[in-house]
Each structure stands twice: as structure tokens, then as C-alpha cells.
Design an enzyme around this catalytic site. Structure first.
Site, short mmCIF file in Angstrom:
data_model
loop_
_atom_site.label_atom_id
_atom_site.label_comp_id
_atom_site.label_asym_id
_atom_site.label_seq_id
_atom_site.Cartn_x
_atom_site.Cartn_y
_atom_site.Cartn_z
N LYS A 94 18.23 44.17 37.39
CA LYS A 94 17.82 42.87 36.90
C LYS A 94 16.16 42.80 37.12
O LYS A 94 15.89 43.23 38.29
CB LYS A 94 18.49 41.82 37.65
CG LYS A 94 17.94 40.46 37.43
CD LYS A 94 18.64 39.99 36.20
CE LYS A 94 18.18 38.76 35.68
NZ LYS A 94 17.11 38.74 34.96
N LYS A 118 13.17 42.53 46.40
CA LYS A 118 13.24 41.09 46.03
C LYS A 118 14.78 40.51 45.81
O LYS A 118 15.29 39.48 46.30
CB LYS A 118 12.45 40.74 44.84
CG LYS A 118 12.09 39.28 44.73
CD LYS A 118 11.49 39.27 43.21
CE LYS A 118 10.12 39.86 42.96
NZ LYS A 118 9.58 39.35 42.06
N LYS A 130 12.67 46.95 35.91
CA LYS A 130 11.53 46.31 35.25
C LYS A 130 11.31 46.84 34.07
O LYS A 130 11.57 48.17 33.70
CB LYS A 130 10.30 46.45 36.05
CG LYS A 130 9.47 45.44 35.90
CD LYS A 130 9.50 44.03 36.95
CE LYS A 130 8.78 42.96 36.33
NZ LYS A 130 8.70 41.88 37.43
N ASP A 170 8.09 38.25 32.19
CA ASP A 170 7.22 38.37 33.00
C ASP A 170 5.66 38.11 32.43
O ASP A 170 5.70 37.34 31.51
CB ASP A 170 7.17 40.12 33.61
CG ASP A 170 6.35 40.21 35.02
OD1 ASP A 170 7.15 39.97 36.03
OD2 ASP A 170 5.40 40.72 34.90
N THR A 213 9.68 30.11 39.79
CA THR A 213 9.13 31.04 40.39
C THR A 213 8.09 30.24 41.36
O THR A 213 7.72 30.58 42.44
CB THR A 213 8.67 32.09 39.81
OG1 THR A 213 9.35 32.52 38.86
CG2 THR A 213 7.73 33.07 40.47
N ASN A 244 3.08 30.30 33.70
CA ASN A 244 4.22 29.48 34.25
C ASN A 244 4.13 29.47 35.63
O ASN A 244 4.42 28.72 36.05
CB ASN A 244 5.34 30.48 33.61
CG ASN A 244 6.56 29.99 34.18
OD1 ASN A 244 6.87 28.85 34.18
ND2 ASN A 244 7.53 31.04 34.63
N SER A 383 17.54 33.19 37.61
CA SER A 383 17.90 34.06 36.70
C SER A 383 19.25 34.56 36.99
O SER A 383 20.00 34.62 36.23
CB SER A 383 17.07 35.38 36.41
OG SER A 383 16.04 35.27 35.77
N1 GLU Z 1 9.62 38.85 36.26
C1 GLU Z 1 10.15 37.80 37.40
C2 GLU Z 1 9.79 38.59 38.75
O1 GLU Z 1 9.07 39.17 38.91
C3 GLU Z 1 11.68 37.37 37.15
C4 GLU Z 1 12.77 38.59 36.88
C5 GLU Z 1 13.86 37.93 36.38
O2 GLU Z 1 14.21 36.64 36.23
O3 GLU Z 1 14.84 38.75 36.15
O4 GLU Z 1 10.77 38.53 39.79
#
Ligand code: GLU
Length: 453
Positions: A94, A118, A130, A170, A213, A244, A383
Site C-alpha cells: 500500500k 509508516k 510506492k 502522492d 494527511t 493537499n 486510505s
Molecule cells: N502518498 C501518501 C503517503 O505518503 C499516501 C499513501 C496512501 O494513501 O496509500 O503516505
């Protein structure tokens, strides 16, 4: 199992460097985690026998692919796409997708590595991944953006799935791009499933995913302050970025009666001495989300200062700093300036915005420091809640999600606090160490239980 000796930080990193030539961002991210985790492993040798940190420093899978599309003038354009599936020990891969000219394998490997820790910190069953492309969204028309998203999904779809790997947004990928990619996934597979998060509310998106976030980063700051009987009331806050994450950090700072002073983009930053209020924030939202213009327009409209040439806002005196733009945007000189101006705390809304020496300088000055893998985990946490709602084909209320986000951020704070004790200190916590060790313990436990695979 033999490996008796835990490697020193230097020994461990020399192996990582040898295996990842030309990947400075990835090496930087591993370096910072290893600095905290190796001493912990020294005290818990079974992690060493199973080579768990070594295994975590290697993505499980890295896919790179060609993305071919046609621009509005009929030219054929070629970009490179990636998906890094870093670790799926505690749940399916994820993590977001980034569209930015700076994207390369090093950047995405660092982001995927961070994401694994994370996601573990959220307490939800999500592994880390990612993806992205070196596509530059700037100046592209609506149809060019759509065609690129479709071309990107034409390859990505075979690597993802609602129980395998669930991408999201992202930098450069927001609700619009997620919509186009979701549409193409559905077209190719003829399946309506929660394979992407950050979707529109009409087709399976979750309330407050957009806000999560930025709100989460400010909740984390609130939790650190609560721990020492302080709050954000009346405090001056410097925020970088205007996307965002920055927008919603500013919004939550206002909800908590703080005073946000700055916002930035790649052209420079605005400094509003009177403070950015909700009405001015709405201008930033329209500017950046709908009109896609430059932040200098804010200065013209409201008579604020504009500092050009890509300047960063860290010279503005403040109580709290929220780096919400991108990696390595706050270095040692910035840290020195912030500390000498009376900085009290930092919460990273972006991923790895602060360099290691800058973090050490601020921590030595007893500045509360929340690393991105803890402070910006609210986005991926919501998410995770979107995934649950999609699996159950239900939608939870906004109130419920607001409550859950706050709860999750407080829980992440407590997980970091548990491993973030500093010898000889009663009050001051090392949230960097706490986040690294808490994330490691969770993922390592799952990997150990699942055998040598
Ligand atoms: N890109 C965001 C992060 O750095 C969200 C990732 C997501 O929602 O899967 O955590």
C-alpha cells in the site's frame, strides 16, 4: 542460525551502499532507520539471527515499465513508470503514486521503505509500496493528463489488486488522476473493486481522505504538546508546500487557534504577517487545486510578502514548523535558523523533508520532532479505512472517520513514545527513534513468524 555479531552502522551501510549504487535518497532513508534499529537489535539478538533489517532493506519486488502516450500536438511521448512492492508482511502492499520529473528508482525505493514503517505504525494491516513516473504534470492539458494516466494504468493493472497492492495519490497525483486511473483499471479488468484509494466520493472514496494527511500531522503535533501540557493556541506556524497536505495542515492549525504564516511552491514562498485565515486558505485551495496557478498570486491578492527564486520559508520566526512539500527541503542551515528564532516543534507532513544533521541539531536543542513516518501517517491510515469500506461495500459517516483519524494519530503518538525514551530525560522524547523501532518491531515480528521467504 549463525550470524553472531550485529553489524556496526558503518558495516551495515557499506553493504547497503554497495548494493544500491547511485541511489542517495534510498541510502539516506535506510541510514536513518538503521541508526536507531541496530542498537535495538544489539539488545534483541534474535532479530540479527534472522537478518530482519537486512531483509527489510531490500524491496520484495521492483517493476519498471515504459509508458507511451500521445500529447495534444500528436507527438509520441515516452516516460518511465515504476511500482516498488517493498514489504507485504503485515498486509497487501500500500502506498501512493508520484508523478514528478524528479522520480527515479532511488526516490521511489526510499518512499516505499518509509511507507512500510509508516503503515505499520498506523496499526492497520497494510504493507508498504510506492510507484510513479518521471512524467511532469505541469503545463499538461486535461486530456494529456487523462491519456497519460490511462497509459500508465495499461501496464500497472497487472501488478496491483485489491488484495495485492493498492496504490493511491502522492505528489502530482490527486483525485483527478486517481479517477482516470480507476476508470482505466475498470475498463481493462471489468471489475469494480477498491484497487486504488483517494477515489471520488461518488465511486467508493472515503470521507476526509483529502484532509487526512494535513490534519493528521497537526493532530500529531497536538499529541506531542499535550504530553507536556502545552497546546497550539496562539502559536505561530510556518508551513511549506501549498498542495493537499499543506492546505489541510493550515486548516487544522486554524481549527486549533494557531497562526499559519506561510505557504510555498517550487517558485518561492509567501509570508502573510497577519496570518492565513480560512478565507485566504480557500483562495490557496482554488489556486492550487482548480486553477493550478503560482503561489505569488496570493501575495498580489492579499498584499503579503513573496520570496522568489525557490526560497523556503524557514527564515520566518515561528513556534512550529510543518514541512509539507517534499524530501530534503529543510537542511542544517535552515535548522540552525529555526532554532535560533525560538522553534519549539516540527511535524513532517512530507516524506523525509528534513536531513539527518538538521534533525539532530533540532533534537539537541530539545525541539519536539515528529518524523514523517509517524506524523504524516494519517493519509494512508484513512486510505486503509477506505479499503475496509470498499471491501464491505459500505460508507462510514464523516463524524466516524474524523474520530478514527484522531484516535489513530494519538495511538501512533503512544507507540512512538513507548520506544522513544531518552536516557536521563524525564520529559523529552525521541520520536524519530520511537517511530523507527516501533515500526521495525511490528514488521519484524510478522516476518519472523512467516519464515525465511
Ligand atoms: N502518498 C501518501 C503517503 O505518503 C499516501 C499513501 C496512501 O494513501 O496509500 O503516505
Amino acid at each position: 542460525m549463525s550470524r553472531e555479531k550485529v553489524p556496526t552502522h558503518d558495516e551495515f551501510m557499506s553493504g547497503v551502499e554497495k548494493r544500491n549504487p547511485g541511489q542517495p535518497e534510498f541510502i539516506q532513508a535506510v541510514y536513518e532507520v538503521a541508526a536507531d534499529v541496530l542498537p535495538f537489535i544489539e539488545e534483541h539478538p534474535h532479530y540479527n539471527e534472522l537478518q530482519l533489517l537486512e531483509r527489510m532493506a531490500e524491496p520484495e519486488r521492483a517493476v519498471s515499465f515504459r509508458v507511451t502516450w500521445q500529447d495534444d500536438l500528436g507527438n509520441i511521448r515516452v516516460n518511465r513508470g515504476y511500482r516498488i512492492q517493498h514489504n507485504n508482511s503485515i498486509g497487501p502492499y500500500k502506498g501512493g503514486i508520484r508523478f514528478h520529473p524528479s522520480v527515479n528508482q532511488s526516490v521511489l525505493k526510499f518512499l516505499a521503505f518509509e511507507q512500510t514503517f509508516k503503515n505499520a505504525l498506523t496499526g492497520l494491516p497494510m504493507g508498504g509500496g510506492k510507484g510513479g513516473s518521471n512524467f511532469n504534470p505541469k503545463g499538461k492539458s486535461e486530456f494529456e493528463t487523462m491519456r497519460f494516466c490511462q497509459a500508465f494504468m495499461n501496464e500497472l493493472y497487472r501488478h496491483i489488486g485489491e488484495d495485492t497492492d493498492i496504490p493511491a495519490g502522492d505528489i502530482g497525483v490527486g483525485g483527478r488522476e486517481i479517477g482516470y486511473m480507476f476508470g482505466q483499471f475498470k475498463k481493462i479488468t471489468n471489475r469494480f473493486v477498491g484497487v486504488l484509494t483517494g477515489k471520488g466520493m461518488d465511486f467508493g472514496g472515503s470521507p476526509i481522505r483529502t484532509e487526512a494527511t494535513g490534519y493528521g500531522a497537526v493532530y500529531f503535533m497536538e499529541a506531542m504538546l499535550r504530553n507536556i501540557n502545552q497546546d497550539l493556541e496562539g502559536a505561530t506556524c510556518v508551513v511549506s508546500g501549498s498542495g493537499n497536505v499543506a492546505q489541510h495542515a493550515i486548516e487544522k492549525i486554524l481549527h486549533l487557534n494557531g497562526k499559519p504564516l506561510t505557504a510555498s511552491d517550487s517558485s518561492g514562498f509567501i509570508y502573510d504577517k497577519d496570518g492565513i485565515d480560512l478565507e485566504k486558505l480557500q483562495f490557496i485551495k482554488d489556486l492550487k487545486t482548480t486553477r493550478r496557478g503560482r503561489i505569488a498570486e496570493y501575495a498580489e491578492k492579499f498584499g503579503a510578502e513573496f520570496h522568489d527564486g525557490g526560497a523556503k520559508p524557514w527564515s520566518v520566526p515561528c513556534d512550529f514548523a510543518f514541512p509539507c512539500a517534499t524530501q530534503n527541503e529543510l537542511d542544517i542551515d535552515d535548522a540552525k535558523m529555526l532554532v535560533s528564532n525560538g522553534l519549539r516543534g516540527v511535524a513532517e507532513g512530507a516524506n523525509m523533508p528534513t536531513s539527518a544533521d538538521a534533525i539532530h541539531h533540532m533534537q539537541a536543542a530539545r525541539v519536539l520532532f515528529a518524523p514523517g513516518k509517524a506524523a504524516n501517517a494519517g493519509g494512508v491510515a484513512v486510505s486503509g479505512l477506505e479499503m475496509s469500506q470498499n471491501s464491505g461495500r459500505i460508507t462510514w459517516s464523516e463524524e466516524e472517520l474524523q474520530r478514527l483519524l484522531k484516535q489513530i494519530m494519538n495511538d501512533i503518538h503512544d507507540r512512538c513514545a513507548r520506544y522513544g525514551q531518552v536516557e536521563g530525560e524525564k520529559e523529552y522524547l525521541d520520536y524519530v527513534k520511537g517511530a523507527n523501532i516501533a515500526g521495525f518491531v511490528k514488521v519484524a515480528g510478522a516476518m519472523a513468524a512467516q519464515g525465511v521467504v
